[in-house]
Design a protein around this motif. Structure first.
Motif, PDB file in Angstrom:
ATOM      1  N   ILE A 153       0.853  -1.187   0.000  1.00  0.00           N
ATOM      2  CA  ILE A 153       0.000   0.000   0.000  1.00  0.00           C
ATOM      3  C   ILE A 153       0.897   1.248   0.000  1.00  0.00           C
ATOM      4  CG2 ILE A 153      -2.112  -0.988   0.932  1.00  0.00           C
ATOM      5  CD1 ILE A 153      -1.202  -0.303   3.715  1.00  0.00           C
ATOM      6  N   PRO A 154       1.544   1.506  -1.136  1.00  0.00           N
ATOM      7  CA  PRO A 154       2.569   2.561  -1.184  1.00  0.00           C
ATOM      8  C   PRO A 154       2.039   3.986  -1.067  1.00  0.00           C
ATOM      9  CG  PRO A 154       2.138   1.729  -3.382  1.00  0.00           C
ATOM     10  CD  PRO A 154       1.364   0.861  -2.417  1.00  0.00           C
ATOM     11  N   ASP A 155       0.830   4.262  -1.478  1.00  0.00           N
ATOM     12  CA  ASP A 155       0.331   5.633  -1.480  1.00  0.00           C
ATOM     13  C   ASP A 155      -0.546   5.951  -0.282  1.00  0.00           C
ATOM     14  OD1 ASP A 155       1.594   6.072  -3.918  1.00  0.00           O
ATOM     15  OD2 ASP A 155      -0.116   5.323  -5.043  1.00  0.00           O
ATOM     16  N   LEU A 156      -0.473   5.156   0.754  1.00  0.00           N
ATOM     17  CA  LEU A 156      -1.278   5.389   1.941  1.00  0.00           C
ATOM     18  C   LEU A 156      -0.643   6.519   2.740  1.00  0.00           C
ATOM     19  CD1 LEU A 156      -3.818   4.173   3.195  1.00  0.00           C
ATOM     20  CD2 LEU A 156      -2.343   2.786   4.625  1.00  0.00           C
ATOM     21  N   HIS A 157      -1.419   7.531   3.035  1.00  0.00           N
ATOM     22  CA  HIS A 157      -0.873   8.691   3.740  1.00  0.00           C
ATOM     23  C   HIS A 157      -0.541   8.338   5.185  1.00  0.00           C
ATOM     24  CE1 HIS A 157      -4.694   9.294   5.882  1.00  0.00           C
ATOM     25  NE2 HIS A 157      -5.271   8.977   4.744  1.00  0.00           N
ATOM     26  N   ASN A 158       0.390   9.077   5.762  1.00  0.00           N
ATOM     27  CA  ASN A 158       0.751   8.876   7.165  1.00  0.00           C
ATOM     28  C   ASN A 158      -0.290   9.558   8.030  1.00  0.00           C
ATOM     29  OD1 ASN A 158       3.107   7.498   6.547  1.00  0.00           O
ATOM     30  ND2 ASN A 158       4.303   9.364   6.410  1.00  0.00           N
ATOM     31  N   GLY A 159      -1.023   8.823   8.754  1.00  0.00           N
ATOM     32  CA  GLY A 159      -2.088   9.356   9.581  1.00  0.00           C
ATOM     33  C   GLY A 159      -3.224   8.365   9.635  1.00  0.00           C
ATOM     34  N   GLU A 160      -4.414   8.869   9.859  1.00  0.00           N
ATOM     35  CA  GLU A 160      -5.570   7.994   9.981  1.00  0.00           C
ATOM     36  C   GLU A 160      -6.033   7.486   8.625  1.00  0.00           C
ATOM     37  OE1 GLU A 160      -8.771   9.697  12.166  1.00  0.00           O
ATOM     38  OE2 GLU A 160      -7.499  10.225  13.860  1.00  0.00           O
ATOM     39  N   CYS A 161      -6.514   6.260   8.627  1.00  0.00           N
ATOM     40  CA  CYS A 161      -7.152   5.711   7.437  1.00  0.00           C
ATOM     41  C   CYS A 161      -8.326   4.854   7.900  1.00  0.00           C
ATOM     42  CB  CYS A 161      -6.173   4.910   6.579  1.00  0.00           C
ATOM     43  SG  CYS A 161      -5.524   3.432   7.331  1.00  0.00           S
ATOM     44  N   GLU A 162      -9.270   4.697   7.014  1.00  0.00           N
ATOM     45  CA  GLU A 162     -10.446   3.891   7.326  1.00  0.00           C
ATOM     46  C   GLU A 162     -10.237   2.484   6.786  1.00  0.00           C
ATOM     47  OE1 GLU A 162     -14.687   5.214   6.626  1.00  0.00           O
ATOM     48  OE2 GLU A 162     -14.466   3.638   5.122  1.00  0.00           O
ATOM     49  N   VAL A 163     -10.486   1.501   7.634  1.00  0.00           N
ATOM     50  CA  VAL A 163     -10.410   0.101   7.219  1.00  0.00           C
ATOM     51  C   VAL A 163     -11.760  -0.524   7.519  1.00  0.00           C
ATOM     52  CG1 VAL A 163      -9.282  -2.120   7.564  1.00  0.00           C
ATOM     53  CG2 VAL A 163      -7.943  -0.011   7.737  1.00  0.00           C
ATOM     54  N   ARG A 164     -12.363  -1.099   6.492  1.00  0.00           N
ATOM     55  CA  ARG A 164     -13.658  -1.762   6.649  1.00  0.00           C
ATOM     56  C   ARG A 164     -13.486  -3.217   6.229  1.00  0.00           C
ATOM     57  NH1 ARG A 164     -19.292   0.867   5.422  1.00  0.00           N
ATOM     58  NH2 ARG A 164     -18.226   2.256   6.836  1.00  0.00           N
ATOM     59  N   ILE A 165     -13.869  -4.123   7.112  1.00  0.00           N
ATOM     60  CA  ILE A 165     -13.782  -5.554   6.832  1.00  0.00           C
ATOM     61  C   ILE A 165     -15.208  -6.089   6.740  1.00  0.00           C
ATOM     62  CG2 ILE A 165     -12.964  -7.799   7.634  1.00  0.00           C
ATOM     63  CD1 ILE A 165     -10.840  -6.234   9.278  1.00  0.00           C
ATOM     64  N   VAL A 166     -15.516  -6.713   5.617  1.00  0.00           N
ATOM     65  CA  VAL A 166     -16.842  -7.286   5.411  1.00  0.00           C
ATOM     66  C   VAL A 166     -16.672  -8.800   5.282  1.00  0.00           C
ATOM     67  CG1 VAL A 166     -18.876  -7.343   3.923  1.00  0.00           C
ATOM     68  CG2 VAL A 166     -17.624  -5.196   4.229  1.00  0.00           C
ATOM     69  N   MET A 167     -17.348  -9.523   6.168  1.00  0.00           N
ATOM     70  CA  MET A 167     -17.275 -10.988   6.141  1.00  0.00           C
ATOM     71  C   MET A 167     -18.667 -11.545   5.958  1.00  0.00           C
ATOM     72  SD  MET A 167     -14.718 -12.017   9.261  1.00  0.00           S
ATOM     73  CE  MET A 167     -14.924 -13.762   8.938  1.00  0.00           C
ATOM     74  N   ASP A 168     -18.772 -12.573   5.152  1.00  0.00           N
ATOM     75  CA  ASP A 168     -19.992 -13.359   5.117  1.00  0.00           C
ATOM     76  C   ASP A 168     -19.586 -14.817   5.228  1.00  0.00           C
ATOM     77  OD1 ASP A 168     -19.230 -14.199   2.575  1.00  0.00           O
ATOM     78  OD2 ASP A 168     -20.779 -13.096   1.530  1.00  0.00           O
ATOM     79  N   TRP A 169     -20.491 -15.702   4.909  1.00  0.00           N
ATOM     80  CA  TRP A 169     -20.220 -17.130   5.111  1.00  0.00           C
ATOM     81  C   TRP A 169     -19.009 -17.619   4.326  1.00  0.00           C
ATOM     82  CZ3 TRP A 169     -20.896 -20.729   8.451  1.00  0.00           C
ATOM     83  CH2 TRP A 169     -20.706 -22.044   8.108  1.00  0.00           C
ATOM     84  N   SER A 170     -18.739 -17.063   3.151  1.00  0.00           N
ATOM     85  CA  SER A 170     -17.677 -17.639   2.313  1.00  0.00           C
ATOM     86  C   SER A 170     -16.672 -16.633   1.768  1.00  0.00           C
ATOM     87  CB  SER A 170     -18.312 -18.391   1.137  1.00  0.00           C
ATOM     88  OG  SER A 170     -19.008 -17.479   0.306  1.00  0.00           O
ATOM     89  N   SER A 171     -16.650 -15.425   2.296  1.00  0.00           N
ATOM     90  CA  SER A 171     -15.661 -14.474   1.796  1.00  0.00           C
ATOM     91  C   SER A 171     -15.310 -13.430   2.853  1.00  0.00           C
ATOM     92  CB  SER A 171     -16.168 -13.773   0.533  1.00  0.00           C
ATOM     93  OG  SER A 171     -17.281 -12.954   0.835  1.00  0.00           O
ATOM     94  N   VAL A 172     -14.133 -12.853   2.670  1.00  0.00           N
ATOM     95  CA  VAL A 172     -13.659 -11.742   3.500  1.00  0.00           C
ATOM     96  C   VAL A 172     -13.176 -10.672   2.540  1.00  0.00           C
ATOM     97  CG1 VAL A 172     -11.981 -10.984   5.223  1.00  0.00           C
ATOM     98  CG2 VAL A 172     -12.889 -13.314   5.324  1.00  0.00           C
ATOM     99  N   GLU A 173     -13.624  -9.444   2.748  1.00  0.00           N
ATOM    100  CA  GLU A 173     -13.173  -8.331   1.922  1.00  0.00           C
ATOM    101  C   GLU A 173     -12.678  -7.228   2.840  1.00  0.00           C
ATOM    102  OE1 GLU A 173     -15.513  -8.121  -2.110  1.00  0.00           O
ATOM    103  OE2 GLU A 173     -16.913  -7.977  -0.423  1.00  0.00           O
TER     104      GLU A 173
END
Length: 91
Positions: free
Chosen positions: A24-44
């Motif tokens: 993740i080379p262009d991620l700024h230094n500071g806060e970022c939002e991370v959202r994890i979505v899981m269902d029965w057969s996948s993780v995003e």
């Protein structure tokens, strides 16, 4: 993402050997939002509303009860806000 303990894995030895990582080379230094979505057969994972995205398939034996978030990098990881929200089933 490490799927080695995700459930059914014996169908392909590369399924568990292949730990998915993403630069993740262009991620700024500071806060970022991370959202994890899981269902029965996948993780995003969505970073900064889709600036970076990872998806993987899983084949669980039972419902998950544990989520492990780890940081193999050298920078300190701080969770400012954390919540778990159910998603309504379409079935």
């Amino acid at each position: 993402m490490d799927r080695s303990l995700s459930g059914k894995t014996s169908f392909d030895e590369d399924f568990v050997k292949n730990i998915q990582t993403m630069p993740i080379p262009d991620l700024h230094n500071g806060e970022c939002e991370v959202r994890i979505v899981m269902d029965w057969s996948s993780v995003e994972i969505f970073i900064n509303r889709g600036q970076y995205v990872m998806t993987c398939r899983i084949f669980p034996n039972e419902f998950y009860r544990t989520l492990l978030i780890s940081n193999p990098g050298e920078m300190e990881l701080k969770l400012k806000e954390f919540s778990i929200s159910p998603i309504k089933s379409i079935w």
